[in-house]
Design a protein around this motif. Sequence first.
Motif, PDB file in Angstrom:
ATOM      1  N   GLY A 182      73.260  -6.157 -37.115  1.00  0.00           N
ATOM      2  CA  GLY A 182      73.233  -7.608 -37.265  1.00  0.00           C
ATOM      3  C   GLY A 182      73.460  -7.975 -38.723  1.00  0.00           C
ATOM      4  N   ALA A 183      74.079  -9.110 -38.958  1.00  0.00           N
ATOM      5  CA  ALA A 183      74.291  -9.583 -40.336  1.00  0.00           C
ATOM      6  C   ALA A 183      74.114 -11.089 -40.337  1.00  0.00           C
ATOM      7  CB  ALA A 183      75.693  -9.210 -40.814  1.00  0.00           C
ATOM      8  N   THR A 184      73.492 -11.620 -41.376  1.00  0.00           N
ATOM      9  CA  THR A 184      73.288 -13.069 -41.428  1.00  0.00           C
ATOM     10  C   THR A 184      73.905 -13.637 -42.694  1.00  0.00           C
ATOM     11  OG1 THR A 184      71.221 -12.985 -42.675  1.00  0.00           O
ATOM     12  CG2 THR A 184      71.038 -12.860 -40.289  1.00  0.00           C
ATOM     13  N   TRP A 185      74.568 -14.761 -42.543  1.00  0.00           N
ATOM     14  CA  TRP A 185      74.971 -15.532 -43.715  1.00  0.00           C
ATOM     15  C   TRP A 185      73.803 -16.452 -44.066  1.00  0.00           C
ATOM     16  CZ3 TRP A 185      78.531 -14.567 -39.735  1.00  0.00           C
ATOM     17  CH2 TRP A 185      79.686 -13.888 -40.113  1.00  0.00           C
ATOM     18  N   PRO A 186      73.769 -16.990 -45.264  1.00  0.00           N
ATOM     19  CA  PRO A 186      72.690 -17.919 -45.580  1.00  0.00           C
ATOM     20  C   PRO A 186      72.724 -19.139 -44.651  1.00  0.00           C
ATOM     21  CG  PRO A 186      74.117 -17.542 -47.500  1.00  0.00           C
ATOM     22  CD  PRO A 186      74.703 -16.776 -46.364  1.00  0.00           C
ATOM     23  N   VAL A 187      71.562 -19.671 -44.363  1.00  0.00           N
ATOM     24  CA  VAL A 187      71.463 -20.874 -43.526  1.00  0.00           C
ATOM     25  C   VAL A 187      72.116 -22.037 -44.277  1.00  0.00           C
ATOM     26  CG1 VAL A 187      69.839 -22.481 -42.442  1.00  0.00           C
ATOM     27  CG2 VAL A 187      69.321 -20.027 -42.531  1.00  0.00           C
ATOM     28  N   VAL A 188      72.914 -22.834 -43.562  1.00  0.00           N
ATOM     29  CA  VAL A 188      73.644 -23.931 -44.203  1.00  0.00           C
ATOM     30  C   VAL A 188      73.157 -25.279 -43.686  1.00  0.00           C
ATOM     31  CG1 VAL A 188      75.699 -22.489 -44.472  1.00  0.00           C
ATOM     32  CG2 VAL A 188      75.505 -23.984 -42.463  1.00  0.00           C
ATOM     33  N   GLU A 189      73.438 -26.317 -44.454  1.00  0.00           N
ATOM     34  CA  GLU A 189      73.190 -27.689 -43.986  1.00  0.00           C
ATOM     35  C   GLU A 189      74.495 -28.232 -43.425  1.00  0.00           C
ATOM     36  OE1 GLU A 189      71.295 -30.357 -46.774  1.00  0.00           O
ATOM     37  OE2 GLU A 189      72.003 -32.132 -45.676  1.00  0.00           O
ATOM     38  N   THR A 190      74.431 -28.824 -42.246  1.00  0.00           N
ATOM     39  CA  THR A 190      75.630 -29.448 -41.674  1.00  0.00           C
ATOM     40  C   THR A 190      75.425 -30.957 -41.653  1.00  0.00           C
ATOM     41  OG1 THR A 190      74.824 -29.306 -39.391  1.00  0.00           O
ATOM     42  CG2 THR A 190      76.075 -27.425 -40.198  1.00  0.00           C
ATOM     43  N   VAL A 191      76.382 -31.671 -42.184  1.00  0.00           N
ATOM     44  CA  VAL A 191      76.293 -33.138 -42.216  1.00  0.00           C
ATOM     45  C   VAL A 191      77.202 -33.665 -41.115  1.00  0.00           C
ATOM     46  CG1 VAL A 191      76.630 -35.201 -43.635  1.00  0.00           C
ATOM     47  CG2 VAL A 191      75.938 -33.024 -44.710  1.00  0.00           C
ATOM     48  N   GLN A 192      76.612 -34.407 -40.184  1.00  0.00           N
ATOM     49  CA  GLN A 192      77.382 -34.915 -39.038  1.00  0.00           C
ATOM     50  C   GLN A 192      77.720 -36.382 -39.263  1.00  0.00           C
ATOM     51  OE1 GLN A 192      77.585 -32.539 -36.381  1.00  0.00           O
ATOM     52  NE2 GLN A 192      76.350 -31.192 -37.662  1.00  0.00           N
TER      53      GLN A 192
ATOM     54  N   SER B  12      60.659 -19.756 -46.741  1.00  0.00           N
ATOM     55  CA  SER B  12      60.031 -19.383 -45.468  1.00  0.00           C
ATOM     56  C   SER B  12      60.823 -19.944 -44.283  1.00  0.00           C
ATOM     57  CB  SER B  12      58.564 -19.816 -45.423  1.00  0.00           C
ATOM     58  OG  SER B  12      58.492 -21.209 -45.569  1.00  0.00           O
ATOM     59  N   LEU B  13      61.312 -21.200 -44.392  1.00  0.00           N
ATOM     60  CA  LEU B  13      62.109 -21.749 -43.284  1.00  0.00           C
ATOM     61  C   LEU B  13      63.450 -21.023 -43.165  1.00  0.00           C
ATOM     62  CD1 LEU B  13      62.011 -25.630 -42.815  1.00  0.00           C
ATOM     63  CD2 LEU B  13      60.839 -23.849 -41.541  1.00  0.00           C
ATOM     64  N   ALA B  14      64.054 -20.691 -44.316  1.00  0.00           N
ATOM     65  CA  ALA B  14      65.340 -19.974 -44.293  1.00  0.00           C
ATOM     66  C   ALA B  14      65.160 -18.629 -43.596  1.00  0.00           C
ATOM     67  CB  ALA B  14      65.858 -19.779 -45.715  1.00  0.00           C
ATOM     68  N   MET B  15      64.093 -17.948 -43.947  1.00  0.00           N
ATOM     69  CA  MET B  15      63.805 -16.632 -43.348  1.00  0.00           C
ATOM     70  C   MET B  15      63.548 -16.778 -41.849  1.00  0.00           C
ATOM     71  SD  MET B  15      63.147 -13.447 -44.328  1.00  0.00           S
ATOM     72  CE  MET B  15      62.308 -13.329 -45.909  1.00  0.00           C
ATOM     73  N   GLU B  16      62.774 -17.807 -41.512  1.00  0.00           N
ATOM     74  CA  GLU B  16      62.462 -18.026 -40.089  1.00  0.00           C
ATOM     75  C   GLU B  16      63.758 -18.273 -39.299  1.00  0.00           C
ATOM     76  OE1 GLU B  16      59.512 -21.170 -39.476  1.00  0.00           O
ATOM     77  OE2 GLU B  16      60.347 -21.504 -37.473  1.00  0.00           O
ATOM     78  N   ALA B  17      64.651 -19.092 -39.868  1.00  0.00           N
ATOM     79  CA  ALA B  17      65.906 -19.419 -39.170  1.00  0.00           C
ATOM     80  C   ALA B  17      66.765 -18.167 -39.003  1.00  0.00           C
ATOM     81  CB  ALA B  17      66.674 -20.490 -39.943  1.00  0.00           C
ATOM     82  N   GLU B  18      66.878 -17.376 -40.050  1.00  0.00           N
ATOM     83  CA  GLU B  18      67.721 -16.176 -39.970  1.00  0.00           C
ATOM     84  C   GLU B  18      67.159 -15.178 -38.965  1.00  0.00           C
ATOM     85  OE1 GLU B  18      68.855 -14.355 -43.685  1.00  0.00           O
ATOM     86  OE2 GLU B  18      69.245 -16.296 -44.612  1.00  0.00           O
ATOM     87  N   GLN B  19      65.844 -15.000 -39.028  1.00  0.00           N
ATOM     88  CA  GLN B  19      65.243 -14.025 -38.111  1.00  0.00           C
ATOM     89  C   GLN B  19      65.340 -14.499 -36.668  1.00  0.00           C
ATOM     90  OE1 GLN B  19      61.385 -13.135 -39.768  1.00  0.00           O
ATOM     91  NE2 GLN B  19      62.261 -11.612 -41.147  1.00  0.00           N
ATOM     92  N   MET B  20      65.172 -15.811 -36.486  1.00  0.00           N
ATOM     93  CA  MET B  20      65.281 -16.354 -35.137  1.00  0.00           C
ATOM     94  C   MET B  20      66.703 -16.141 -34.596  1.00  0.00           C
ATOM     95  SD  MET B  20      64.226 -20.061 -33.680  1.00  0.00           S
ATOM     96  CE  MET B  20      64.705 -20.960 -35.094  1.00  0.00           C
ATOM     97  N   ALA B  21      67.706 -16.400 -35.434  1.00  0.00           N
ATOM     98  CA  ALA B  21      69.099 -16.234 -34.986  1.00  0.00           C
ATOM     99  C   ALA B  21      69.392 -14.771 -34.650  1.00  0.00           C
ATOM    100  CB  ALA B  21      70.059 -16.762 -36.056  1.00  0.00           C
ATOM    101  N   LEU B  22      68.894 -13.866 -35.478  1.00  0.00           N
ATOM    102  CA  LEU B  22      69.106 -12.440 -35.188  1.00  0.00           C
ATOM    103  C   LEU B  22      68.416 -12.045 -33.887  1.00  0.00           C
ATOM    104  CD1 LEU B  22      68.631 -10.721 -38.678  1.00  0.00           C
ATOM    105  CD2 LEU B  22      70.732 -10.791 -37.309  1.00  0.00           C
ATOM    106  N   ARG B  23      67.204 -12.579 -33.694  1.00  0.00           N
ATOM    107  CA  ARG B  23      66.447 -12.226 -32.496  1.00  0.00           C
ATOM    108  C   ARG B  23      67.144 -12.773 -31.240  1.00  0.00           C
ATOM    109  NH1 ARG B  23      61.866 -13.569 -29.291  1.00  0.00           N
ATOM    110  NH2 ARG B  23      61.442 -15.563 -30.279  1.00  0.00           N
ATOM    111  N   ILE B  24      67.620 -14.030 -31.337  1.00  0.00           N
ATOM    112  CA  ILE B  24      68.312 -14.623 -30.181  1.00  0.00           C
ATOM    113  C   ILE B  24      69.559 -13.793 -29.857  1.00  0.00           C
ATOM    114  CG2 ILE B  24      69.665 -16.634 -29.418  1.00  0.00           C
ATOM    115  CD1 ILE B  24      67.630 -18.396 -30.980  1.00  0.00           C
TER     116      ILE B  24
END
Length: 426
Positions: free
Chosen positions: A225-235, A253-265
């Motif tokens: 698995g590989a993660t890019w940094p979490v990004v902000e998307t402006v809609q 902590s939120l960045a880590m949570e998001a990356e780990q969640m994406a890897l886990r999913i």
Amino acid sequence: MTPLTAVSVDSGSQHRPSTPRGPKAGLPVVAMIGGGQLARMTHQAAIELGQCLRVLSGGPDEPAAKVCADVVIGSHTDLDALRAVAAGASALTFDHEHVPTEHLEVLVAEGVNVQPPPQALIYAQDKLAMRRKLAELGAPVPAFAEITWAGDVVRFGDEHNWQIVIKAVRGGYDGRGVWMPADSDEAEAIVTEQLDKGVALMVEQKVSMRRELSAMVARSPFGQGATWPVVETVQRDGQCAVVIAPAPELSDSLAMEAEQMALRISAELGVVGSMAVELFETTDGRLVVNELAMRPHNSGHWTQDGARTSQFEQHLRAVLDYPLGDPSPTAPVTVMANVLGAESAPEMSMDERLHHLFARMPDVKVHLYDKGERPARKIGHVNVVGGAQGSIADEAYVAAVRERAERAAHWLSHGEWTDGWDVHGE
Ligand code: ADP
């Protein structure tokens, strides 16, 4: 060079050229369903790996069909066209999620290496199945319910103070198939109309959000698995307009949570390839999953110029089970801005707009899809990579990079400079 020829296969789909199919050096052929800009940019990455992407395109004028040498013309809902594009390919993958999974099951049974596999892809196709599965996995999702008749939405709306979002379960994109009714009357009208049209619906709680984020990862069958940094998307108007990579002011902590969640999913669902987990950051500082895209995604376009390995190359590496590439960013910030067609296309040709842009902003990286200009249509994007001396914590630096990206994108779509610069004056 072999001249391009068009040959018919049984289904009426056409394949050009008939020979040769695939690179000489024994390198693999990846087949991608869909001839849009994602396939076009995946082909760019394929070229660097010595490959030639094979695409199944709805017509010869789609963005990828115009640049790939190995094209099958046919529909993604036609099993024979899918078979034709899959024949002899090392892997079959997607630039959109609309291929019926029952067709994919048939291809898998016939020995085709479908990546991501249909049992994972279903969660990118069906928002209700995705919500149920993520809830089961313990990932944070808004309260949701299936709508089978108007009474369902009235009950859910009453329970949630009419802070609700109605969604088509399948087929929506760029905000199409998403409704935010203000009250019961409006909700009932939407539901009745859509159910009458045969559109399957769900409802979920409207999240009180600070902003939208995206966690992009890639996963290979080997399990890397590989993660890019979490990004902000402006809609804007339900469509992605700008991406800031990484997301400014995101706690570690939120960045880590998001990356780990994406890897886990990605691991739990057995996803293979690049995947975006679209997230909401709530006003009280939590993460909520919006939806999943199991393919290269608009929130990852910045990686073409701002990361060591782009999402397109990574997708190819993953579906071929090559070791994954280094996803690290190469600058403190990269900003992507979509070139969205203006209300009426400018008189100045795109060629001339490019001349002016390049003259004024030589650092802007342009990616055009060769699509006709229509209002709000994604016809390209630009990336601006911030200077090495900056920092994501420096608000002024990030704002300056963002302003350059948005100014360049607006110029390309509208032929007007947002800062009032006079093209022929100075
Ligand atoms: P699409 O598949 O068309 O991209 P999404 O489900 O991503 O549709 O919804 C489009 C946009 O609607 C999102 O980017 C977000 O701005 C808004 N939205 C969707 N769901 C919610 C929600 N539960 N709460 C608040 N806003 C939402």
